[in-house]
Scaffold this active site. Structure first.
Site, short mmCIF file in Angstrom:
data_model
loop_
_atom_site.label_atom_id
_atom_site.label_comp_id
_atom_site.label_asym_id
_atom_site.label_seq_id
_atom_site.Cartn_x
_atom_site.Cartn_y
_atom_site.Cartn_z
N LYS A 132 3.19 -3.26 7.45
CA LYS A 132 2.65 -3.85 6.23
C LYS A 132 2.89 -5.37 6.22
O LYS A 132 3.65 -5.90 7.06
CB LYS A 132 3.32 -3.19 5.02
CG LYS A 132 3.01 -1.69 4.86
CD LYS A 132 3.79 -1.14 3.65
CE LYS A 132 3.55 0.31 3.37
NZ LYS A 132 4.33 0.80 2.21
N TYR A 160 -5.11 4.84 0.98
CA TYR A 160 -4.15 5.55 0.12
C TYR A 160 -4.76 6.69 -0.68
O TYR A 160 -4.05 7.61 -1.07
CB TYR A 160 -3.46 4.56 -0.83
CG TYR A 160 -2.33 3.82 -0.14
CD1 TYR A 160 -1.19 4.49 0.28
CD2 TYR A 160 -2.41 2.44 0.10
CE1 TYR A 160 -0.16 3.83 0.94
CE2 TYR A 160 -1.38 1.77 0.76
CZ TYR A 160 -0.26 2.48 1.17
OH TYR A 160 0.76 1.83 1.81
N ASN A 208 8.52 -1.88 1.91
CA ASN A 208 9.31 -1.08 2.85
C ASN A 208 8.76 -1.17 4.28
O ASN A 208 8.94 -0.25 5.07
CB ASN A 208 9.40 0.36 2.36
CG ASN A 208 8.05 0.97 2.06
OD1 ASN A 208 7.01 0.41 2.44
ND2 ASN A 208 8.04 2.11 1.39
N HIS A 262 4.03 1.85 7.00
CA HIS A 262 3.45 3.12 6.54
C HIS A 262 3.34 4.04 7.75
O HIS A 262 2.98 3.59 8.83
CB HIS A 262 2.06 2.90 5.95
CG HIS A 262 1.32 4.20 5.82
ND1 HIS A 262 1.45 5.02 4.71
CD2 HIS A 262 0.49 4.86 6.68
CE1 HIS A 262 0.73 6.11 4.91
NE2 HIS A 262 0.14 6.05 6.08
N GLU A 290 -6.40 9.19 8.11
CA GLU A 290 -6.04 7.75 8.12
C GLU A 290 -6.47 7.05 9.41
O GLU A 290 -6.87 5.89 9.37
CB GLU A 290 -4.54 7.59 7.91
CG GLU A 290 -4.12 7.97 6.50
CD GLU A 290 -2.63 7.93 6.28
OE1 GLU A 290 -2.20 8.11 5.13
OE2 GLU A 290 -1.87 7.73 7.25
P1 GDP Z 1 5.67 6.71 2.00
O1 GDP Z 1 4.85 7.80 2.65
O2 GDP Z 1 7.15 6.82 2.34
O3 GDP Z 1 5.15 5.31 2.25
O4 GDP Z 1 5.62 6.98 0.43
P2 GDP Z 1 4.43 7.33 -0.59
O5 GDP Z 1 3.18 7.75 0.12
O6 GDP Z 1 4.97 8.26 -1.62
O7 GDP Z 1 4.17 5.93 -1.33
C1 GDP Z 1 3.33 4.96 -0.76
C2 GDP Z 1 3.93 3.59 -0.98
O8 GDP Z 1 3.90 3.29 -2.40
C3 GDP Z 1 5.39 3.43 -0.61
O9 GDP Z 1 5.57 3.17 0.76
C4 GDP Z 1 5.82 2.27 -1.49
O10 GDP Z 1 5.43 1.02 -0.91
C5 GDP Z 1 4.99 2.47 -2.76
N1 GDP Z 1 5.67 3.20 -3.84
C6 GDP Z 1 5.87 4.55 -3.90
N2 GDP Z 1 6.49 4.89 -5.03
C7 GDP Z 1 6.68 3.76 -5.74
C8 GDP Z 1 7.25 3.45 -7.04
O11 GDP Z 1 7.72 4.33 -7.77
N3 GDP Z 1 7.27 2.16 -7.45
C9 GDP Z 1 6.77 1.17 -6.68
N4 GDP Z 1 6.84 -0.07 -7.15
N5 GDP Z 1 6.21 1.40 -5.45
C10 GDP Z 1 6.16 2.67 -4.98
#
Ligand code: GDP
Length: 203
Positions: free
Chosen positions: A15, A55, A158, A161, A172
């Site tokens: 990212k 997403y 973070n 992805h 994806e």
């Molecule tokens: P991943 O598969 O570990 O990346 O997690 P997810 O698919 O659940 O979420 C996608 C991305 O959304 C994450 O990598 C974070 O950058 C962001 N994200 C997820 N949950 C939150 C949240 O509760 N608050 C915020 N600010 N960002 C979030």
């Protein structure tokens, strides 16, 4: 014939925070050294539309993201009162803004259990909770409480992805690559990782 398990593929994005912090090489080397094979790679500035398609593969994904966020926050002791779908929408908006804010690297990795192995190396979503030894745990320090602090809020930064499952990976990969951009080739790891007869080890 069923697909050979060593040909499983996953999609990884470094990212904008990973590129800005010059961590692309470090991150890529984690995948190389475990034995995953790089079969496609590009450096690009995503459009908001491409970030959204990445997403949101279907409407249900919005609510599912809200649920995952609530579960993650519970583990960090954060109480959430927002409805999952609304929370999911808010997070998607922030993710689209973040992903299209600067260049990213998109790559396809191939190997036995590529999806699960990659997720294990990446670590859990919130860097505060990611284990030491994972990419998110070793290279960054963001948290839900900081990302959601104040009125505006932003996506948790973070670095990376990685597809969550094989179905998501199939979807994806198509968002970021044409089939012809994925290269089928042998590398020197193939024999020692997979060959029954250890072909090519001895002269
Ligand atoms: P991943 O598969 O570990 O990346 O997690 P997810 O698919 O659940 O979420 C996608 C991305 O959304 C994450 O990598 C974070 O950058 C962001 N994200 C997820 N949950 C939150 C949240 O509760 N608050 C915020 N600010 N960002 C979030």
């Amino acid at each position: 014939m069923t697909k050979n398990p060593k040909e499983e593929k996953t999609l990884v994005l470094i990212k904008p925070d990973g590129i800005q912090r010059a961590l692309a090489g470090e991150i890529l080397s984690r995948f190389e050294r475990v034995g995953l094979k790089l079969v496609a790679l590009k450096f690009l500035l995503p459009t908001p539309d491409q970030a959204y398609r990445h997403y949101v593969k279907n409407e249900a994904e919005i609510e599912a993201l809200g649920f995952r966020s609530i579960e993650g926050k519970k583990k960090s002791g954060i109480e959430v009162t927002e409805e999952p779908k609304l929370l999911g929408k808010k997070i998607i908006d922030r993710l689209v803004t973040f992903l299209s804010a600067g260049p990213v690297i998109a790559m396809v990795l191939e190997g036995n259990h590529a999806v699960a192995i990659t997720r294990k190396l990446v670590g859990s979503t919130e860097p505060l909770q990611s284990d030491v030894g994972t990419i998110r745990g070793d290279y960054t320090i963001d948290s839900y409480s900081l990302a959601d602090y104040g009125d505006a809020g932003r996506a948790v930064r973070n670095l990376i992805h990685a597809s969550a499952n094989i179905e998501e990976a199939d979807y994806e990969i198509k968002v970021w690559f044409e089939p012809k951009e994925i290269v089928n080739y042998k590398n020197s790891f193939d024999a020692i990782l997979y060959d029954v007869n250890l072909d090519g080890i001895l002269e």
